[in-house]
Motif scaffolding. Structure first.
Motif, PDB file in Angstrom:
ATOM      1  N   SER A  77      71.396   5.387  32.389  1.00 30.59           N
ATOM      2  CA  SER A  77      70.794   6.879  32.226  1.00 30.59           C
ATOM      3  C   SER A  77      70.590   7.562  33.467  1.00 30.59           C
ATOM      4  N   VAL A  92      64.671   5.608  27.558  1.00 31.20           N
ATOM      5  CA  VAL A  92      66.165   5.078  27.385  1.00 31.20           C
ATOM      6  C   VAL A  92      66.350   4.646  25.771  1.00 31.20           C
ATOM      7  N   VAL A 108      70.278   5.106  25.423  1.00 31.25           N
ATOM      8  CA  VAL A 108      70.827   6.292  26.063  1.00 31.25           C
ATOM      9  C   VAL A 108      71.794   5.401  27.111  1.00 31.25           C
TER      10      VAL A 108
END
Length: 614
Positions: free
Chosen positions: A333, A429, A439
């Motif tokens: 991410s 995330v 994510v």
């Protein structure tokens, strides 16, 4: 020992002992374990639960008053399975004595490339602490099993590598590769360098198994130094490298600027190519000479890079300072989150800030040990000696509970060897402490031109298992609890013992002179007393023969009358040649008496040839 004290006197004996032990201590010198205050700019690595520390600068316990820096010529390690009590708290024992003689350079700002498969590590780069390199760089490796250094010669590449210090280095046991990017090239890092100190843009790799040294493609042509680099098992078989921070020279004129920490460089080790990606979130302030290492979720759905400390950079910071905060960059991410202190945002923490530390993940990435560092804020002369300059951070918060955003720093625990994702990361995330991140790309997508990077970060690398290139079943004498001493330690002990023996020999000679002098004086008195007794005996005999004349009349003490009988000297009980016995000497412990040597005219006898000192 008691008789010696009596003869010399207790005060003289005490002075001798103090001189002896002071000389030995002076020869052996201070110890980075027993006399430790702090350390910095060293290099470290972990193999088989042993955290090795080499080179850099060490300060001893007199540093707050002396302000003296010393080269750390020792090679030591923290044994992560051997905990000792320090002020009532357990910490991995720090051990010294591994082999390292003067042929192995002592450097700062280098890297130790670990090879846990073959039980060795390699020393690359760095600036020589004292003097300059006296020869071209050679690939030197410490053999853990045999406690010795191996010289694998100069790198077989043309042109020869430009050896730098304070670049970014990382070694990867999983793939058998070592890497080094950027740094400062000078006559302290490289033999034969005649130009000014300059920043490098070179990127090198070294294969442990084939011993092949190569110059690889760089991210660009801009020189960089004092940043950080880690390896993560993402992408293809060889994994990827992630580089960040430090200094950059963007204008090709020797000037430097901060390398922003929101620009992250990713190297595809399989296909030898770089990409640059923008990061978002709680961006750390620009810094250099920080330390980093990586951990990943159990399912490798997120890769989390922990950054500690570092030195401020001008601009934008105008006052020199160092940081004591922890940030985590989570991939894929590409988001920064702040771990310590717990306040949100990118406000920095400078209290007890340090730079020049080393950081290592230990116990299957469950804990993150920070070693040493130099202070820039007042007081700059304070010691960092509680656990030999080492501090422990839990990567998943205290005891790896994964859900405590406030408790990061705590005592090391050798029984914990599983890693989890901290709450500050999985809040961003997705998933849980066990992984399951949802994510899978940057918040605003990948930067333009990073299509290949976006594909690479969706894959998980599984390098093929390496096999040792040598026999590795032999127990390690250097790290298995053996008392074997390294070459440097043995040399120090030999020199110390030689000096000590010299002092003892000198002291014994002095003692001998005192004993001989006092014995001669005692013998002189005894002989004089014996002579006087003989004179008196002769006087009595003479008076018996002639009672009307005294022996002392018209004579002087010690002068024999002409009428007195001859008194020749011989061994006790021997005959005088006239049929009678000669006068018998009194028993004595002195060798001179035992050999029948007497006194004539009140003079002490001369010692015969070969007469002993004592």
């Amino acid at each position: 020992m008691t008789r010696l004290q009596q003869r010399l006197g207790s005060q003289s004996f005490t002075v001798l002992l103090v001189l002896l032990f002071s000389t030995i201590n002076w020869v052996i010198g201070a110890s980075p374990k027993e006399d430790f205050c702090r350390r910095f700019e060293h290099q470290s690595t972990v193999i088989d639960d042993k955290l090795y520390i080499d080179g850099g600068t060490v300060n001893y316990k007199d540093f707050p008053s002396s302000h003296e820096n010393h080269d750390n010529t020792w090679l030591g390690y923290h044994d992560l399975n051997d905990l000792v009590s320090i002020k009532g708290e357990l910490w991995p024992n720090f051990k010294l004595g591994l082999s390292k003689n003067n042929s192995i350079p002592t450097v700062s700002g280098g890297v130790l490339w670990p090879d846990s498969v073959n039980k060795r590590f390699y020393l690359y780069g760095g600036e020589h602490m004292s003097g300059f390199p006296k020869r071209s760089y050679r690939i030197l490796s410490y053999d853990i099993l045999n406690d010795q250094w191996d010289d694998f010669g100069e790198p077989d590449t043309s042109p020869a590598p430009e050896i730098a210090g304070f670049g970014a280095g990382v070694g990867v046991s999983e793939t058998g590769m070592g890497y080094y990017y950027g740094g400062w090239v000078s006559n302290k890092s490289m033999n034969g360098w005649s130009r000014d100190k300059t920043m490098s843009s070179n990127f090198y790799s070294y294969s442990y198994d084939t011993r092949k040294f190569d110059r690889m493609i760089s991210p660009d042509d801009q020189p960089r130094a004092e940043g950080g680099m880690v390896w993560i098992p993402a992408g293809d078989t060889s994994g990827v490298l992630v580089y960040m921070g430090g200094l950059v020279s963007p204008y090709d004129n020797g000037t430097t600027a901060p390398q922003p920490l929101d620009e992250i460089f990713v190297y595809d080790a399989q296909d030898n190519r770089w990409a640059k990606q923008k990061a978002v979130g709680e961006i750390p302030q620009h810094r250099r000479r920080f330390c980093v290492d990586a951990a990943w979720a159990p399912d490798k759905s997120s890769f989390n890079i922990y950054l500690w400390g570092g030195h401020s950079i001008y601009p934008p910071v105008t006052n020199v300072t160092s940081y004591s905060d922890i940030y985590v960059l989570t991939l894929p991410s590409f988001q920064w989150v702040k771990a310590f202190p717990g306040t949100s945002g990118n406000a920095t923490l400078t209290e007890n800030g340090k730079y020049g530390s080393s950081c290592n993940m230990v116990k299957n990435m469950s804990q993150f040990i920070v070693i040493g560092g130099n202070y820039t804020d007042s007081p700059t002369d304070k010691c960092d000696d509680e656990w030999w300059g080492a501090h422990n951070l839990w990567t998943g918060t205290f005891q790896n509970a994964g859900n405590n955003n406030d408790k990061w720093w705590a005592l090391f625990n050798s029984d914990v060897d599983t890693n989890v994702v901290p709450k500050i990361v999985y809040d961003v995330v997705g998933g849980t402490k066990d992984g399951g991140a949802t994510v899978k790309q940057p918040k605003n997508g990948y930067d333009s031109g990073n299509t290949l990077l976006s594909m690479l970060m969706t894959r998980t690398a599984s390098p093929p298992q390496r096999t040792p290139t040598r026999e590795v079943s032999t127990p390690s004498p250097g790290t298995g609890g053996s008392s074997k001493l390294g070459t440097g330690a043995i040399a120090g002990i030999v020199v110390g013992c030689a000096v000590a023996l010299g002092i003892i020999a000198f002291a014994w000679w002095r003692v001998g002179k005192v004993v001989v002098r006092r014995r001669d004086e005692r013998r002189q008195r005894e002989m004089e007393q014996y002579a006087q007794r003989r004179v008196q005996q002769q006087a009595q005999e003479q008076a018996h023969l002639n009672p009307h004349q005294s022996f002392y009349e018209n004579s002087t003490v010690g002068t024999v009358s002409p009428n007195a009988p001859s008194t020749q000297w011989a061994a006790p009980g021997s005959h005088n040649g006239s049929g009678g016995l000669r006068p018998q000497l009194e028993p004595s412990e002195l060798p001179a008496y035992n050999q029948g040597i007497g006194i004539l005219n009140n003079k002490p006898p001369r010692s015969p040839p070969g007469h002993p000192l004592l």
